[in-house]
Design a protein around this motif. Structure first.
Motif: not given
Length: 190
Positions: A47-52, A86-91
């Motif tokens: 499962i690929k996930h964009p991170g959180a 979100e895509k490219g968003e700084d954590p």
């Protein structure tokens, strides 16, 4: 017993091929064929996930939490504020955004506590856990499909919620224990 090494190339698996199975709004699923250390091959469902991000927010000696229904669990779950990147968003910016959206609180004093993988056996999701202190009340702005109730728990109340199963979410349990460690030692750390 061998001395632990973070990287052990003798155990590496090499991806031979990837078959996309599903592409969703939040996750995608693929099946990888990998070459094992002994030369044989195996299948890995990934499962690929964009991170959180997740935020351990402390205000007036209380941990800020939200209660919301979780369809996968079939019930409400008490959790720390969190959300996907979100895509490219700084954590760091995402942590500030999620804190404000879900709770209304804003904060200048926010720092990374730890980053961790949720289920590395089948998912690449990484959660960046932040600690936020010196909060100021603002206005919440949850997503259109997000219905939340805000709670403030003392450490004792949070530990009781874990013991009673009202908190069973790993990121929130980790945050509770990190906060407990801070109370005991005066230092945040994992």
């Amino acid at each position: 017993m061998k001395k632990y090494m973070h990287s052990n190339d003798r155990l590496d698996e090499v991806t031979v091929s990837t078959e996309p199975i599903y592409e969703g709004k939040i996750i995608s699923l693929q099946v990888d064929t990998v070459r094992l250390p002994d030369g044989s091959t195996a299948k890995r469902e990934i499962i690929k996930h964009p991170g959180a991000v997740a935020v351990l927010a402390v205000h007036d000696s209380k941990m800020i939490m939200v209660d919301q229904f979780r369809q996968a669990m079939g019930r409400c779950e008490l959790e720390i504020p969190a959300g996907k990147l979100e895509k490219g968003e700084d954590p760091l910016e995402a942590a500030k955004r999620e804190l404000q959206e879900e709770t209304g609180y804003v904060c200048d004093n926010i720092k990374l506590l730890h980053s961790f993988y949720t289920s590395p056996g089948f998912a690449d999701e990484i959660i960046h856990l932040y600690i936020a202190e010196e909060l100021r009340k603002g206005e919440a702005a949850p997503d259109d499909d997000e219905f939340l109730e805000l709670y403030e728990l003392t450490l004792a109340e949070a530990e009781e919620a874990v013991a009673l199963g009202k908190i069973s979410d790993a990121k929130t349990m980790l945050a509770v224990y990190a906060w407990k460690l801070k109370q005991a030692t005066g230092v945040f750390g994992l």
